[in-house]
Design a protein around this motif. Structure first.
Motif, short mmCIF file in Angstrom:
data_model
loop_
_atom_site.label_atom_id
_atom_site.label_comp_id
_atom_site.label_asym_id
_atom_site.label_seq_id
_atom_site.Cartn_x
_atom_site.Cartn_y
_atom_site.Cartn_z
N ASP A 114 13.32 -27.52 -4.27
CA ASP A 114 14.48 -27.18 -5.43
C ASP A 114 14.97 -26.22 -5.02
O ASP A 114 14.51 -25.15 -5.51
CB ASP A 114 13.79 -27.51 -6.26
CG ASP A 114 15.09 -27.77 -7.91
OD1 ASP A 114 15.92 -27.91 -7.21
OD2 ASP A 114 13.98 -28.33 -9.00
N PHE A 115 16.03 -25.75 -4.57
CA PHE A 115 17.43 -24.25 -4.38
C PHE A 115 17.93 -24.44 -4.95
O PHE A 115 19.19 -25.81 -4.31
CB PHE A 115 17.09 -24.09 -2.80
CG PHE A 115 15.40 -23.31 -2.32
CD1 PHE A 115 14.15 -23.41 -3.08
CD2 PHE A 115 15.66 -23.47 -0.14
CE1 PHE A 115 12.74 -22.97 -2.57
CE2 PHE A 115 14.03 -23.03 -0.40
CZ PHE A 115 13.40 -23.07 -0.65
N SER A 116 18.64 -23.46 -4.75
CA SER A 116 20.26 -23.39 -5.10
C SER A 116 20.59 -22.17 -4.31
O SER A 116 20.58 -21.46 -3.84
CB SER A 116 20.76 -23.03 -6.22
OG SER A 116 20.03 -22.25 -6.85
N ALA A 167 17.71 -19.13 -4.15
CA ALA A 167 16.24 -19.67 -5.37
C ALA A 167 16.22 -20.66 -5.37
O ALA A 167 16.61 -21.44 -4.94
CB ALA A 167 17.93 -18.73 -6.09
N GLY A 168 14.67 -20.25 -5.39
CA GLY A 168 14.44 -22.07 -6.20
C GLY A 168 12.69 -21.83 -6.07
O GLY A 168 12.15 -20.90 -6.09
N ASP A 185 22.34 -16.72 0.53
CA ASP A 185 21.92 -16.34 -1.05
C ASP A 185 21.22 -17.67 -1.93
O ASP A 185 22.06 -17.95 -1.77
CB ASP A 185 23.00 -15.68 -1.73
CG ASP A 185 22.58 -14.60 -2.58
OD1 ASP A 185 21.44 -15.12 -3.23
OD2 ASP A 185 23.18 -14.55 -4.23
N LYS A 236 23.30 -27.40 -5.73
CA LYS A 236 21.68 -27.33 -5.17
C LYS A 236 21.39 -27.57 -4.27
O LYS A 236 22.36 -28.96 -3.44
CB LYS A 236 21.82 -28.81 -6.71
CG LYS A 236 20.29 -28.84 -7.24
CD LYS A 236 20.12 -27.95 -8.10
CE LYS A 236 17.96 -27.28 -8.20
NZ LYS A 236 17.74 -26.36 -9.43
N TYR A 255 24.29 -19.58 -2.88
CA TYR A 255 25.53 -19.57 -3.65
C TYR A 255 26.63 -18.67 -2.98
O TYR A 255 25.97 -18.89 -1.53
CB TYR A 255 24.75 -17.49 -5.19
CG TYR A 255 23.66 -18.34 -5.49
CD1 TYR A 255 24.12 -18.46 -6.83
CD2 TYR A 255 22.19 -19.14 -5.20
CE1 TYR A 255 23.00 -19.27 -7.65
CE2 TYR A 255 21.33 -19.76 -6.30
CZ TYR A 255 22.11 -19.45 -7.80
OH TYR A 255 21.33 -19.81 -8.54
N TYR A 277 26.58 -25.61 -11.60
CA TYR A 277 26.32 -25.82 -9.80
C TYR A 277 27.63 -25.97 -9.89
O TYR A 277 28.77 -25.70 -10.49
CB TYR A 277 25.15 -26.56 -9.58
CG TYR A 277 23.75 -25.61 -10.11
CD1 TYR A 277 23.76 -24.84 -9.75
CD2 TYR A 277 22.81 -26.79 -10.48
CE1 TYR A 277 22.80 -24.01 -9.80
CE2 TYR A 277 21.66 -25.70 -10.94
CZ TYR A 277 21.19 -24.92 -10.24
OH TYR A 277 20.54 -24.24 -10.79
#
Lengths: 495, 440
Positions: B167-169, B137-138, B135, B179, B171, B371
């Protein structure tokens, strides 16, 4: 020799010399048959920023921005390519790039979109104004701002006096191959006044909160500016001598220019469907709101009614269509305290299966549209400001936001204001400095005890709502009355 | 683009009349953006844009006009000449500015940082397959960014950099996040996969119930990414000389000698990292290194030429907004492997969010944890935490509360993309702070 007005010569010239016919360009583009939908969105914006400081002209700046975004749908995936070289070959190249990106990205698409989220639309929107750009000379505009700073400077303790005007002219045109043709033109203006006073280590700043409207140069009125400057400068001197805002749980009355920020951060943003979907979770953040909350969540008491309304004349983010051609109309977001609708475009509505609005907007030609606030308003209640203050035995009244911070789920917030007064036994009394308050979104709104009537309603907004990856700052409007909240955690300044 | 800009600038400079001066600042980019959510493509965008800001000076008057700059020079020249005419007309209508900018010739400079990385659509197949099952996003951003300045006194500066950042995170199933950041000029799949594996490992640490921390004072370790965000406060109502003299600086107490930061805190504006060109939008060349805070004492404000004129200061050629462009905090002595031991019991804060001044007079800054943030007891991570609000002064954060800095400073690249891709970066260590105030 007559003074030449701040004319439209340059803008007219640039528009005319680049008066490409994007409809013709769209027709002429050579595209592969896999393209299910294509549109060109041309935006030309000129922002004039005029500033006077301490009795002199400080800055005269003009920013012109003009380009075209090509948007295509291929294999269920939208892709975008933008250029500010306004030749047919540059736009053909952009279209080819967009097709390539869409084709490649469709393998990993988050949702299989169809043309249904790009409804065919034809229409125009023109904001209303009385005095167009060019009707007032640059000299007169600067003189007005200088007069504003002179009016602010009522004491040697005022170390900085600033008056500025931001004038936004924006023309957008969207045309698609399936027959959409939308033209929208706005003239908008924000006028700022700020006085900073200093006495030893104590410094205080009072502003007019940067009111902004879709309006013409009539909004920059010299007499009104000087009256407002008088109030601001007197209040900033009061703040130098004021007591620190006390700490404790107290009733809190917020003026419209703070309700604006409270609505924006703790109602507007958490209701954005793209945040709920997680599109923003790496940057602007998420939301505590869940899809199942729509129709159920008690956001506040029954006196809380919040609307999405891009149709309010003169409000800062009014429009007729969003940037994908969805016709805009007024909708309740919170009705009698219950969350009923989200701030989500046709794309987000299809992905999340909850009701939304026409709010897919881009900040300019170089960014794709995303879910945005437009005008998010609190419907006026039935309590006059005097009655509201009269209901408070021991509380604080706060005006004009100066500090804002909220977590990425939009739950824990803290706001600071420029100016406050104590409320004692139903009367406004002592001036207080450094007022702050904090809370949790849903409990806070459920502590709402009175909503101001239409006499306290102000049409306000902001040019700087930031969001999106890549980042986009966009205009938002908030028409809001004063509001009374019960037992809020209030505190002052100091280490 | 260089030839196009040079000939455009020369053409406008040659058209000037007696008593007129002009500076031209080019800002251009070729950018690819890939926006993902749930490890899938949400949006993908290609942007080709350029603009030129003209600073026109005549009879102690400044006019600034920014125009789109196209690859079609004929159209650029037509626009440019019209803008010069407009500037002359506007100069006639405004009063003289006693602090009007005057141009100087800072000579020539040229920096070109090539990069090797996938092109536009190639990124999609390069990155997305590795995210399967995550999972995530970014934003992925890649391409060239150009800044250049020429003026009518003969100055000529050029800076072009090819770079990318991811630059993603990531989950966990219950939506706790870490991060993931990878930015460079040259792409390495090996480095990317190592960093991704490291981020996945961090996710495992989050698979514990979150602890609710009650408001109070806690010993806190801020990781470099969090320190980089705290450093934004030094620019925003910060150490600009204009900001101080106009009453908007949170650094008044240290500037007036009422308080110092910790003697172990050192901050320098340092261009040696190549994050940002030394020249500003007027082409003024800053020193390669400018001490800001040394041994806890404020040594220099950032001073623009305009502010210098108004307040009778010496310019150090800061940008007009007097923000830090390439700050560097000196490292300390805490070994990275011993951070938890030094923290002992308290909060490990990986990132912070939505900072703002809550009281300028006392330099009080508020913000949220974000985060991967953990509660640590006796040098061991116990559990992730629910987000917390801190509200304390910079004089505590970098002054009396500062207990140490890590022994290495990490590069943290600028990722802002408002209107255009920003350039710049910071070099910062992690910091250990005692008794930090958390309020909500």
């Amino acid at each position: 020799m007559p003074i030449k007005s701040l004319n439209l010569t340059l803008i007219d010239f640039v528009i005319n010399m680049s008066s490409m016919n994007i409809q013709q360009y769209l027709t002429d583009l050579v595209l592969p048959s896999e393209v299910e939908w294509i549109a060109l969105r041309e935006i030309h914006e000129t922002v004039r920023s005029l500033t006077a400081r301490n009795g002199r002209s400080e800055s005269i700046a003009t920013q012109m921005n003009h380009g075209v975004m090509v948007e295509v749908l291929v294999n269920g995936q939208f892709a975008y390519a933008a250029t500010n070289t306004l030749t047919f070959s540059a736009i053909q190249a952009a279209a080819e790039k967009a097709v390539l990106l869409a084709r490649q990205a469709s393998v990993y698409k988050i949702h299989p979109f169809t043309k249904s989220v790009r409804p065919k639309a034809v229409g125009r929107y023109q904001s209303s104004f009385h005095q167009a750009m060019g009707s007032v000379s640059l000299k007169d505009l600067i003189d007005t701002l200088i007069a504003g700073t002179n009016a602010l400077k009522i004491s040697d303790k005022i170390v900085n006096a600033v008056a500025n005007a931001l004038i936004f002219e924006r023309n957008s045109r969207m045309t698609s191959r399936d027959g959409s043709e939308i033209e929208q033109a706005t003239l908008a203006i924000a006028v700022g006044l700020s006085a900073t006073a200093q006495d030893g280590l104590e410094t205080q700043t009072r502003t007019n909160g940067l009111p902004c409207l879709q309006a013409g140069l009539e909004f920059l009125d010299r007499d009104k500016m000087c009256q407002e400057a008088q109030r601001i400068s007197e209040q900033v001197l009061e703040l130098l001598q004021a007591e620190e805002c006390p700490s404790g749980l107290m009733d809190l009355v917020l003026a419209p220019d703070q309700v604006l920020m409270q609505v924006h951060e703790s109602i507007g943003h958490p209701l954005e469907l793209d945040r709920i979907l997680g599109d923003e979770k790496n940057y602007a953040g998420w939301s505590f709101v869940q899809p199942a909350d729509f129709g159920k969540l008690v956001y506040g008491p029954s006196i809380l009614n919040v609307t999405f309304d891009p149709s309010v004349p003169s409000e800062f983010a009014s429009y007729a269509f969003d940037d994908i051609g969805h016709k805009a109309r007024r909708e309740y977001l919170i009705q009698e305290g219950v969350l009923v609708r989200g701030l989500g475009s046709l794309e987000s509505q299809e992905r999340l299966k909850v009701p939304g609005v026409a709010n897919m907007r881009s900040t300019s030609w170089n960014r794709p549209p995303i879910d945005r606030m437009a005008n998010i308003n609190i419907e006026p209640g039935s309590t006059s400001f005097k009655e509201m203050i009269g209901q408070v035995e021991n509380g604080i009244y706060m005006e004009t936001n100066r500090s804002w911070s909220i977590d990425d789920y939009r739950r824990k917030f803290q706001f600071g204001c420029e100016y406050a007064r104590r409320i004692q036994n139903g009367q406004l009394t002592t001036v207080l400095k450094n007022p702050n308050y904090r809370g949790l979104t849903i409990p806070f709104w459920n502590q709402l005890r009175a909503v101001g009537d239409s006499s306290s309603l102000k049409i306000l907004g902001s040019p700087y709502c930031g969001k999106g990856e890549p980042n986009q700052a966009i205009h938002v409007g908030h028409a809001v009355p004063a509001c009374l909240f019960e037992k809020i955690d209030v505190f002052g300044g100091g280490a | 683009m260089r030839d196009l800009f040079t000939s455009f600038a020369n053409s406008l400079i040659h058209s000037l009349q007696a008593g007129e001066e002009i500076s031209l600042f080019l800002s251009a980019e070729e950018s690819f953006f890939l926006r993902i959510n749930e490890a899938k493509v949400r949006q993908t965008i290609r942007v080709s844009q350029a603009e030129v800001t003209l600073t026109f000076i005549k009879d102690k008057r400044n006019i600034f006009i920014t125009i789109p700059f196209e690859t079609d020079q004929e159209r650029n020249l037509l626009k440019g000449q019209e803008v010069i005419t407009q500037c002359r007309q506007e100069c006639e209508q405004v009063p003289p500015d006693p602090f009007c900018i005057t141009l100087q010739n800072f000579g020539d400079s040229s920096e070109d940082y090539p990069g090797v990385f996938p092109q536009d659509e190639e990124w999609i197949d390069t990155v997305l397959p590795h995210l399967e099952g995550l999972d995530c996003a970014g934003l992925l951003t890649a391409g060239s960014v150009t800044r250049a300045n020429m003026n009518s006194l003969g100055q000529n500066h050029w800076y072009k950099s090819h770079s990318f950042f991811i630059d993603f995170s990531l989950y966990t199933p219950d939506q706790q996040a870490v991060k993931f950041f990878y930015g460079d000029k040259n792409w390495s799949e090996i480095t990317f996969l190592e960093k991704l594996q490291n981020a996945k490992s961090q996710l495992d640490r989050l698979n514990f119930p979150k602890k609710v921390i009650t408001p109070g004072k806690y010993r806190t370790y801020f990781a470099p990414e969090a320190v980089a965000d705290l450093l934004v406060g030094f620019s925003w109502n910060g150490i600009g000389a204009g900001c101080y003299h106009q009453g908007h600086s949170a650094f008044k107490l240290i500037a007036d000698g009422k308080v110092n930061f910790s003697p172990i805190f050192n901050l320098t504006e340092d261009f040696s990292g190549g994050f940002s060109p030394r020249f500003n939008s007027l082409g003024e060349l800053a020193s390669a290194s400018l001490p800001i805070i040394i041994d806890g004492e404020l040594k220099n404000f950032l001073v623009s030429t305009k502010t210098a004129k108004e307040y009778h200061l010496t310019s150090n050629y800061a940008e007009q907004n007097e923000h830090l462009r390439s700050p560097s905090i000196s490292p300390g002595t805490i070994r990275e492997t011993e951070i938890l031991k030094h923290l002992d019991t308290g909060l490990y804060v990986g990132n912070v969010h939505y900072l703002n001044w809550s009281d300028l007079n006392t330099g009080r800054l508020t913000g949220m944890t974000r985060y991967a943030c953990f509660w640590v007891e006796k040098g061991e991570i116990v559990s992730p935490i629910h987000d917390l609000r801190f509200d304390d002064t910079i004089y505590h954060l970098f002054g009396q509360g500062l207990r140490g800095l890590t022994e290495s400073a990490h590069p943290v690249l600028e990722t802002s993309t408002y209107h255009q891709r920003a350039i710049g970066g910071k070099r910062v260590p992690g910091i250990l702070v005692d008794q930090l105030t958390y309020t909500l």
